[in-house]
Design a protein around this motif. Structure first.
Motif, mmCIF file in Angstrom:
data_model
loop_
_atom_site.group_PDB
_atom_site.id
_atom_site.type_symbol
_atom_site.label_atom_id
_atom_site.label_comp_id
_atom_site.label_asym_id
_atom_site.label_seq_id
_atom_site.Cartn_x
_atom_site.Cartn_y
_atom_site.Cartn_z
ATOM 1 N N UNK B 252 0.844 -1.194 0.000
ATOM 2 C CA UNK B 252 0.000 0.000 0.000
ATOM 3 C C UNK B 252 0.882 1.248 0.000
ATOM 4 N N UNK B 253 1.890 1.189 0.872
ATOM 5 C CA UNK B 253 2.817 2.316 0.963
ATOM 6 C C UNK B 253 3.428 2.603 -0.406
ATOM 7 N N UNK B 254 3.852 1.527 -1.053
ATOM 8 C CA UNK B 254 4.533 1.688 -2.332
ATOM 9 C C UNK B 254 3.608 2.328 -3.361
ATOM 10 N N UNK B 255 2.371 1.823 -3.405
ATOM 11 C CA UNK B 255 1.410 2.390 -4.358
ATOM 12 C C UNK B 255 1.178 3.866 -4.039
ATOM 13 N N UNK B 272 -4.975 -0.507 -10.187
ATOM 14 C CA UNK B 272 -4.983 -0.409 -8.730
ATOM 15 C C UNK B 272 -6.414 -0.507 -8.207
ATOM 16 N N UNK B 273 -7.323 0.191 -8.860
ATOM 17 C CA UNK B 273 -8.698 0.167 -8.389
ATOM 18 C C UNK B 273 -9.324 -1.197 -8.653
ATOM 19 N N UNK B 309 -6.460 -0.464 -1.240
ATOM 20 C CA UNK B 309 -5.838 -0.374 -2.562
ATOM 21 C C UNK B 309 -6.790 0.296 -3.541
ATOM 22 N N UNK B 310 -8.068 -0.126 -3.522
ATOM 23 C CA UNK B 310 -9.001 0.451 -4.491
ATOM 24 C C UNK B 310 -9.219 1.933 -4.208
ATOM 25 N N UNK B 311 -9.151 2.303 -2.921
ATOM 26 C CA UNK B 311 -9.266 3.726 -2.588
ATOM 27 C C UNK B 311 -8.097 4.526 -3.159
ATOM 28 N N UNK B 312 -6.903 3.927 -3.072
ATOM 29 C CA UNK B 312 -5.746 4.639 -3.632
ATOM 30 C C UNK B 312 -5.896 4.781 -5.136
ATOM 31 N N UNK B 313 -6.472 3.722 -5.757
ATOM 32 C CA UNK B 313 -6.705 3.809 -7.193
ATOM 33 C C UNK B 313 -7.664 4.945 -7.516
#
Lengths: 138, 798
Positions: B252-255, B272-273, B309-313
């Motif tokens: 997660x950090x990396x993304x 990612x999403x 992850x999907x939130x970061x996307x």
């Protein structure tokens, strides 16, 4: 074989070989010699002892763990290198200089000698570890 | 100071074995505990944050430095690592009994992990980040396999290692591509600064895919999640720490860290999403079928990671559209960061609850548990708080972030670019379905363990409430769950905003960034979604037994685990049979390979590189001494080859060696002569020692074909070496470096013996490594001879 002769001769000769090894070690920087050869010569002397006497006797004569010797030698070599870092120069930079010592007079001192001492100890340690391990197995 | 903070756990790890060995009266954990606490305090005093960096040169010529940089994102993770770390260490003191466990190992691994993880999140140099990244995989391998006498532990450890290290290598590839694109820099901040021109670069997409692969394997995204459930073989404190709160979040950090570089690409957003959403649904659906408490939590972690992850996307969309759109999508990043914190608190406490249940009853199987409410009221309370937060029920913190998640996904459905106008509607639907199952498994966790009728006959132990020390850590986390739920804004501008700022780097730099989390927005669509989740979730829970047969549809043979097992088994078998074909166990076979390769390579090199043939004009005349010595050496060699017994062969070989040393004397190389002499003496002694006892030369060695082959090889090597020696004299393509040594040996190193000066000074590094090799060889021989397995215990591959 008449072991008496071998043993008597060995007892005398071993010391001479070891002294020769030490001489080679210290002469190394100026004349043929150095830690590697000196180490081998010293190991040769101990092997001679092993041939004349048995492993147990030799071990009581030289109560040194050769495997520890390897470690100590590596530490010497590594430590010499790391010493350079303290003075903010690259790893393994050597220093040398002349020092006046009582009795001995003008002596040239080298950090390279410490490094070479490491090599010497490792070579003795390695050779003797191998020989002793294989020799003991029989 | 920051560098020191990162390496301090690694340094402390050096002392742990001694503490463990010599101070047996006190649990080793007590010595370890102060370290994460101090580090936590150190990081806390950096709030509110002023980003800063530090560099310690390492290999500056290659651009590799121990370069650290702390921004909001790094600080957030550091706080999690040290904060949760402190609680986990405290918990482990009570979880792992002093007498029975190898605590020395445990805490070394744990500290190793802690340092590595801090390194990952605070490194600015990509190579340093990669090193720490692999160190987390490695320490996690050691921790999962901590009970290495159990087959399942070893299996789980290997699985996690294979998958995460594979991802790590891919990450390395991605970093190298980025470095190529940036013209040789390894600093992530440099990359961000120059990333504007990159989307058109041909390496942009490959680099992105490689980095994503690294992130997805580490954060257990679909389809790489399969290692995480098996990692549950680790002791529970480890599961709480690595496999829910920290290590798995490295991906997660990396993304998040690379969002500013890649977010402009639509592929990044979709991957990612999409993967995140797939992971959320798949894992939450399968979490409900688990019968092992920790297995359930493992799948739930996977699904929650998918959610973040999907939130970061979705947050990456902040790099698209106009300014008002950007504000909306930045909310997704806020949600991601907030949920990251919330997940660490509630999942940490739930893992500890699972550990307590296991510790007290002796089983984690929910089919055998039930009715623990009456015996363990405090544990039950913690479990309820954690579970309801995970399920997204108000007033706990999970509810807030879950609702922000819904809001973000609804927003995605309304987007009108990147083809989201067509497929975007999928995201809120899937998010809702995933959340229904999240609710279901959260309720199952509590219901099956604590409610219903007690089954004391099934319990291996008589349970009672856990000791106070063991309860402290989960209770603290539960308090945080409530606290963050009631007053979320303690976090918003201290921790969340700087972290979000680091993720959406630059987009809002001018206006400044402020975050406000509120409990109530009115009757929005998110609220109705939450109500729907609760209603349908309760319904599913009530009827769980009648529809759980659905899970039987998923055949074991078609599963990803089966695929993994097959691949690993195949690779193992194939490489075993291949290895068997060329590893004969005879030294002579290996010499055959080595020497043939040497002939082939050297002949090819000479043919390609050397122009101008042999010229014998430089050679000196051969005198009578040399002739005699050559003759002696020749006789010695022939005797060695023709000898019928080993003894004769050894002595003849020795005589060749002595002759060579005489050659050295003749050519005035006393150093070499001396060395050769001593070496020869010792090696003859050694040969005699071991070869004397070997059986007579075997019949196999007398076969014509065998001898012919050997003769060809040896003649080839001999001819080649002679040719090289002569070529060295006829070719003068390079200036000899001898002159340099002659001139500088006394000047720079104050030594008259050039050979020795080269050995100890000019090329001291070589010598250092050579003696290391010697030492390794000696220890190898020692180990081979002394430590051989007793008869009948030989391994499979012997």
């Amino acid at each position: 074989m008449n072991e008496l002769i071998l043993r008597t001769v060995t007892a005398v000769v071993t010391f001479m070989i070891i002294l020769f090894g030490i001489q080679l070690f210290f002469a190394g920087h100026y004349y043929p010699g150095g830690g590697f050869i000196a180490g081998l010569v010293t190991a040769g002397a101990i092997i001679l002892l092993l041939l004349a006497f048995d492993i147990k006797t030799v071990r009581s004569m030289i109560p040194v763990s050769y495997r520890t010797l390897i470690g100590v030698g590596l530490l010497f070599a590594l430590g010499t290198g790391l010493g350079g870092l303290v003075f903010d120069v690259p790893f393994l930079t050597h220093a040398h200089g002349h020092v006046m010592l009582p009795l001995l007079g003008d002596v040239s001192l080298h950090t390279a000698v410490l490094f070479d001492l490491g090599v010497y100890l490792v070579v003795v340690g390695v050779t003797m570890t191998i020989i002793e391990t294989i020799g003991e197995e029989e | 100071m920051l560098n020191l903070a990162i390496v301090s756990p690694l340094i402390f790890a050096l002392f742990v074995p001694f503490l463990y060995k010599y101070v047996r009266s006190l649990h080793t954990g007590w010595f370890v505990l102060p370290l994460p606490v101090l580090l936590f305090l150190y990081f806390v005093q950096h709030l509110p944050l002023e980003p800063y960096g530090q560099t310690i040169p390492w290999i500056p010529s290659l651009g590799m430095d121990f370069q650290v940089y702390m921004d909001g994102l790094g600080l957030l993770f550091s706080l999690l690592i040290t904060g949760i770390g402190s609680l986990v260490v405290l918990y482990s003191i009570y979880y792992l009994p002093k007498k029975k466990e190898k605590l020395g190992h445990f805490y070394v691994y744990l500290l190793l992990f802690m340092g590595a993880m801090l390194g990952v999140v605070l490194s600015d140099n990509a190579m340093a980040l990669y090193l720490f990244w692999e160190l987390t995989s490695f320490s996690s391998f050691l921790l999962i396999g901590y009970w290495n006498e159990r087959e399942r532990s070893r299996y789980g450890a290997q699985k996690s290692m294979l998958i995460t290290v594979l991802g790590g290598l891919s990450l390395l590839g991605g970093f190298l591509l980025l470095s190529v694109m940036s013209g040789g820099s390894y600093s992530i901040r440099d990359w961000m600064a120059m990333a504007d021109a990159w989307p058109q670069h041909p390496l942009f997409v490959p680099a992105m895919l490689l980095i994503l692969l690294g992130a997805f394997t580490k954060s257990a995204q679909f389809p790489f999640y399969i290692w995480l459930p098996d990692a549950m073989e680790a002791p529970t404190p480890v599961s709480a720490y690595l496999h829910s709160a920290t290590m798995v979040k490295a991906g997660i950090y990396l993304v998040a860290r690379f969002t500013p570089i890649f977010a402009v690409s639509s592929l990044w957003v979709w991957l990612v999403m999409g993967i995140g959403m797939a992971t959320l649904c798949w894992a939450s659906f399968h979490a409900a079928r688990q019968t092992d408490l920790k297995g359930l939590l493992a799948y739930s972690t996977v699904s929650q990671l998918g959610l973040i992850m999907s939130l970061l996307g979705a947050g990456a969309l902040a790099f698209h559209g106009d300014l008002s759109d950007r504000r909306l999508y930045m909310a997704a990043v806020v949600a991601a960061v907030f949920h990251l914190i919330n997940h660490a608190t509630f999942k940490g406490s739930l893992f500890m609850v699972a550990g307590i249940v296991d510790h007290e009853t002796g089983t984690r199987d929910i089919r055998r548990l039930g009715g623990l409410l009456s015996v363990m009221p405090i544990t039950f309370t913690v479990a309820v708080i954690g579970s309801l937060s995970m399920a997204g029920v108000p007033p706990f913190n999970g509810f807030l972030s879950k609702e922000m998640f819904f809001a973000a996904m609804v927003q995605v459905a309304n987007a009108h670019w990147l083809s989201l106008d067509v497929w975007g509607i999928l995201f809120p639907v899937l998010a809702w379905v995933g959340s229904v199952f999240t609710f279901l498994y959260s309720v199952l966790f509590v219901g099956k363990t604590f409610l219903g009728a007690p089954k004391p006959s099934e319990w291996p132990k008589r349970p009672h409430e856990a000791p106070v020390g063991m309860l402290v850590a989960p209770v603290v986390l539960a308090v945080l769950v409530i606290g963050f739920g009631l007053i979320p804004n303690v976090l918003s501008n201290t921790v969340i905003a700087p972290a979000v700022d680091a993720v959406v780097n630059g987009v809002f730099r001018r206006e400044g960034l402020s975050v406000h989390i509120s409990h109530w927005h009115g009757w929005t669509i998110e609220v109705w979604m939450t109500i729907g989740v609760i209603v349908l979730g309760v319904l599913l829970y009530r009827t769980f037994d009648s529809w759980r047969r659905v899970y039987g549809v998923f055949s074991r043979r078609l599963s990803l685990n089966h695929l993994y097992d097959t691949v690993v088994r195949q690779v193992e078998e194939q490489s075993y049979s291949l290895t068997n074909r060329y590893m004969t166990g005879y030294v002579r076979t290996y010499f055959l390979y080595i020497l043939s390769a040497m002939i082939a390579l050297l002949v090819a090199t000479i043919a390609l590189k050397v122009d101008g043939g042999l010229s014998l004009s430089h050679l000196a005349d051969v005198g009578i001494h040399e002739l005699v010595l050559a003759l002696v050496a020749l006789i010695g060699t022939v005797t060695t080859v023709a000898a019928k017994s080993r003894l004769v062969a050894i002595i003849a070989l020795g005589s060749v060696g002595y002759t060579v040393s005489l050659f050295f004397v003749l050519f005035r190389a006393p150093d070499l002569a001396l060395t050769q002499l001593v070496i020869e003496t010792i090696s003859v002694a050694l040969f005699l020692l071991c070869f004397y006892h070997l059986p007579k030369l075997s019949r196999h060695e007398k076969g014509v074909r065998f001898r012919l082959g050997n003769a060809l090889i040896s003649l080839g090597v001999g001819a080649l070496v002679s040719a090289i020696a002569l070529l060295a004299y006829s070719e003068k393509n390079f200036a000899s470096i001898a002159q340099y040594h002659i001139e500088n040996a006394y000047e720079k190193a104050a030594g008259k013996n050039i050979v020795n000066v080269i050995l100890v000074d000019f090329r001291g590094f070589d010598t250092l490594f050579e003696i290391c090799v010697l030492a390794i060889a000696a220890l190898g021989i020692y180990a081979l001879v002394k430590l051989k397995a007793p008869k009948g215990e030989s391994g499979k591959y012997e």
